[in-house]
Structure formats: structure tokens, C-alpha cells
Design an enzyme around this catalytic site. Sequence first.
Site, PDB file in Angstrom:
ATOM      1  N   ARG A   1      33.794  33.893  36.126  1.00  0.00           N
ATOM      2  CA  ARG A   1      33.513  35.306  36.372  1.00  0.00           C
ATOM      3  C   ARG A   1      32.146  35.675  35.837  1.00  0.00           C
ATOM      4  NH1 ARG A   1      38.397  39.210  34.804  1.00  0.00           N
ATOM      5  NH2 ARG A   1      39.481  37.313  35.420  1.00  0.00           N
TER       6      ARG A   1
ATOM      7  N   SER B   1      38.912  40.055  39.755  1.00  0.00           N
ATOM      8  CA  SER B   1      40.084  40.718  39.194  1.00  0.00           C
ATOM      9  C   SER B   1      39.817  42.204  38.948  1.00  0.00           C
ATOM     10  CB  SER B   1      40.525  40.010  37.917  1.00  0.00           C
ATOM     11  OG  SER B   1      41.737  40.539  37.426  1.00  0.00           O
ATOM     12  N   HIS B   2      39.899  42.619  37.682  1.00  0.00           N
ATOM     13  CA  HIS B   2      39.789  44.031  37.305  1.00  0.00           C
ATOM     14  C   HIS B   2      38.377  44.426  36.889  1.00  0.00           C
ATOM     15  CE1 HIS B   2      40.539  41.644  33.689  1.00  0.00           C
ATOM     16  NE2 HIS B   2      39.753  42.519  33.087  1.00  0.00           N
TER      17      HIS B   2
ATOM     18  N   LYS C   1      39.353  32.426  40.805  1.00  0.00           N
ATOM     19  CA  LYS C   1      40.529  31.917  40.112  1.00  0.00           C
ATOM     20  C   LYS C   1      40.930  30.626  40.810  1.00  0.00           C
ATOM     21  CE  LYS C   1      42.221  36.365  38.383  1.00  0.00           C
ATOM     22  NZ  LYS C   1      43.335  37.346  38.332  1.00  0.00           N
TER      23      LYS C   1
ATOM     24  N   ASP D   1      45.835  46.323  39.308  1.00  0.00           N
ATOM     25  CA  ASP D   1      44.435  45.973  39.088  1.00  0.00           C
ATOM     26  C   ASP D   1      43.814  45.558  40.421  1.00  0.00           C
ATOM     27  OD1 ASP D   1      45.557  43.441  39.406  1.00  0.00           O
ATOM     28  OD2 ASP D   1      44.552  42.563  37.664  1.00  0.00           O
TER      29      ASP D   1
ATOM     30  N   ASP E   1      42.713  42.771  42.045  1.00  0.00           N
ATOM     31  CA  ASP E   1      43.242  41.725  42.915  1.00  0.00           C
ATOM     32  C   ASP E   1      44.759  41.771  43.002  1.00  0.00           C
ATOM     33  OD1 ASP E   1      43.448  40.843  40.260  1.00  0.00           O
ATOM     34  OD2 ASP E   1      43.283  38.737  40.808  1.00  0.00           O
TER      35      ASP E   1
ATOM     36  N   ASP F   1      47.344  41.223  41.115  1.00  0.00           N
ATOM     37  CA  ASP F   1      48.324  40.286  40.551  1.00  0.00           C
ATOM     38  C   ASP F   1      48.952  40.853  39.281  1.00  0.00           C
ATOM     39  OD1 ASP F   1      46.105  40.037  38.906  1.00  0.00           O
ATOM     40  OD2 ASP F   1      46.140  37.845  38.855  1.00  0.00           O
ATOM     41  N   ARG F   2      48.559  42.058  38.892  1.00  0.00           N
ATOM     42  CA  ARG F   2      49.184  42.758  37.768  1.00  0.00           C
ATOM     43  C   ARG F   2      49.513  44.187  38.191  1.00  0.00           C
ATOM     44  NH1 ARG F   2      45.658  42.921  32.625  1.00  0.00           N
ATOM     45  NH2 ARG F   2      43.975  43.223  34.133  1.00  0.00           N
TER      46      ARG F   2
ATOM     47  N   HIS G   1      50.892  40.506  33.063  1.00  0.00           N
ATOM     48  CA  HIS G   1      51.160  39.361  33.933  1.00  0.00           C
ATOM     49  C   HIS G   1      52.638  39.017  33.827  1.00  0.00           C
ATOM     50  CE1 HIS G   1      47.103  38.202  35.181  1.00  0.00           C
ATOM     51  NE2 HIS G   1      46.704  38.496  33.972  1.00  0.00           N
TER      52      HIS G   1
END
Length: 464
Positions: free
Chosen positions: A14, A107-108, A117, A252, A254, A256-257, A339
Site C-alpha cells: 500500500r 482498502s480504507h 492484497k 470500509d 473495499d 471486507d469489513r 475482520h
Amino acid sequence: MSVPAEIFKAYDIRGIHGEQLGPDDAEQIGRAFARVIGELEGKPTTELRLGLGRDMRLSAPEMAARYRDGMVAEGATVIDAGQVGTEMLYYLVGSRDLDGGLMCTASHNPKAYTGAKLVKRGAIALSGDEGIQDIRRMVNADPPVLGDASAGGRAGLVEEVDIYDEFQAAALKAIDASNVKPLKVVVDGGNGMAGPMAGPLLRDLGLELVETYFTPDGNFPDHEPNPMLEENRQFIMDKVVGEGADLGIAWDGDADRCFFIDDTGRFVDGDFLTAILAQHLLQKRPGSHILYDARASRAVPDTVEAAGGTPHINRVGHAFFKTRMRDEGAIFGGEVSGHYYFHDFYNADSGTLPALLVLEKLSVEGKQLSELLEPYKAKYFISGEINSEIADAPAKMAELEEHYGSMDGATVTHVDGVSVDFDDWHFNVRASNTEPLLRLTLESLVSPQDMEAKRDELLARIRA
């Protein structure tokens, strides 16, 4: 020019687009990723089948194309799912038994960032310990070990797929949809991937949805896609109260949370949510194993044991959770950071399944989320994770261990950093993988005042 070492994180890559990580770098990372997966699988890169996805960031189409070019240049077959949520890339890798996969996402992080990722077979994350640092060394080798990014070798193949319908059908199997009542729910997608990924499922459940920022937009015109920061979740907290909603769900970038706001407008802590989900899942599968992270409230193991399950404390991080989930045969694992991992989802983390499961639990029990939380808030008084800038984190952890670990009744463990447990309180300190920070979490089972006093005492010692 080499790619900065600091963008190769513990669990992903990142950096700022164009400054730390650009298109040429992406192609080289794609090549290196294929080689690392080839080594892990013990097969030539020409035999690899690798998944690819990208989020809604403005840089994502070009960056994903260059990751793809790199993998194809190594001879790999790339299964390209296009613009998806990160967990959809995990689903792609798991459901098709691919050798690995790359998700182009930051992500966030704020608008300027890009990243990737990376997972191997089974949707298990690469980490700094396995894979990511190998990629860094390949990309920055002198003399170069990777081909010229402009050479244009195209030995591999590309297959473009649309997995939305398939993924959503698979996710819906986590619950009995007929159980879900027409709750009023405020949803905040943060202009990320939650809208297209989870939106159709929620609409089909017959909920009264108040949709906000549900259209993907890499400009993030409304707020950054990081609900862990209070300034980014204040909107949905106020909106839940203003709408008289049963709950709020925020994702967030992407997706995934996911994070929850109860009916009173309060943010739901990740460890309490882990306990609620664990209890619900143990009703479906009695006697199962559940993972929780070293920072978590004792609410989690207490709830799991009371529900007849077996709790396992675990090191923080995707790679550690996914691997341990598989090893223990655990049905579920939860981290304080939001997560949540599921056995029936290739042991991967999902932002969709927790939303569905919480909606089902509230409907079946006929209770508000605040009612489910009240027993936890009345017994477990948690500090949340607090960061302190420390030049020598290992020395400070050793100092804290020596002081508190020598007290009567102390139990010291090293699952992740240093944990010191007493009968009525405990704390954990861990060093950041990427910054000169020491992270403290503390809990008292006595009172909020006791928690605050012990928290302040620990922070004074940490920052002395």
C-alpha cells in the site's frame, strides 16, 4: 528506481499512487507475485491460474491492468473479475481452487492511495513472513531478476468473469432469509464496494433501507471509507437516531469489513460484535471452535464457553487467522478491527456475512441491538486500542512485562506482543509492524472508573 520498502506491509502492499507505487511498479509486482505463487505451489508460472479484482479507486483500472500484464508476462492464466469487493476476490480464488489471487485495493485509505492484497491457494493471505518481502526483494533486485516491464511478453491468458450473482447466492446461504424481519436499516457504503456487493442482497430481504453513499466513487466526495475513525462514522450514528432506525451498517472502502451502529446511535465494539456473532453461529453448530484476537474483551471467550463452544486466542492478522481457522476447523473468527472470518467462506474475512447474520439474529430474537449489547457493556469495561509513539517498543514491552508480570496473580502470555492477565483486569501491548508505535488494549471487570485508572497508569508508564 526502486519501489520504497515501506509500502510492503505486514499483510498487503500500500502506497501513494504515482509517488510510491505506479503502473510500472504494478507490472513488476504482478510478475513477482506469479513467481512467488509458483514457488509456493511448486509449479512453473505457465501452469498457474490466478484471480484478479479491483476496487473503485480512480487509479484501479490502470493499476489492475498492469498487475494483470505482469502475471500474464510470466505465463499465468488470469481470471479477471473486474470491479469487485475484496471478499469477492477471495471467493473467486476459493470457489475455483485457484493458485492465488491479487486484489487491487488500498482498502480504507484516503483517495491518493493504491495497493494490493495478495492471497495464495485457499484465499490465505501472503504476509511479510511469507511472500510479501520476497516480492519486494524481486522487484528491487540489483541487477534486476524480473523482465523489463516494457518488453511486452504475453505468454499467458486472460479470462474475464462476472461473479456477482454467484457470490451473492453463496453469501445468502449463511442465513435463513425467511427469518429476517423488515427492519429499518441505515447503510453507509462510504462510496466503496459495499453498494454493488451487498446492496442487492439487503434489498431482496425486504428491509426498509436508508441508503447513503452506496455508489462507488473513488473521489470519496462525502467522507473517507474508514468507519474506524470517529469522524467518518459520526454521520451514520446521527442518521440512525434521526431516522429512528433499528441499526446502522457501515463498510470500509473495499467492503471486507463492516461496522455496526445500534439503535441508540452507539458504535458497536468489534469484540462485542464477535461475541454476538459467535453465540448466533454456535446455535447453528453447537460445540464448534471459535477464534478471537489477543486484544479482545473476555466477553468473547466467556460467551463462547457459555454457548458450549471452544474459544481459541490468536495472533492478530489475516494470515494468522485464516491459517489457524483451517488448522482448528473453527467455524468463525473475529478481530477487534472488524475482520470476521468464516469457515464456510474459505476461512476468509467478509463484510457481507456479518451484516446478514446480525439481521437474522435481531429478527429471530426480537430484540434491538442495544439490548443484546447491554449485558456486555454492564460487565466488561474496555479501553479500545490506544497508540503511543515509542522509539524502542520491544524494550518498553519488556519493562511492562517485568513490572506487571511480577505482581501477585499475574499470568503473562505472548500470543501477540505481551498480555498480562489478572482475575479482574488484563491488558495487551503490541508493537506496530510498520510504525514506531506501541498499541495498548485494556479491560477491567470492576467498573469504568477502574478501567480508566488502570489505562491512565499504563499510558503514563508507556509514555514515560
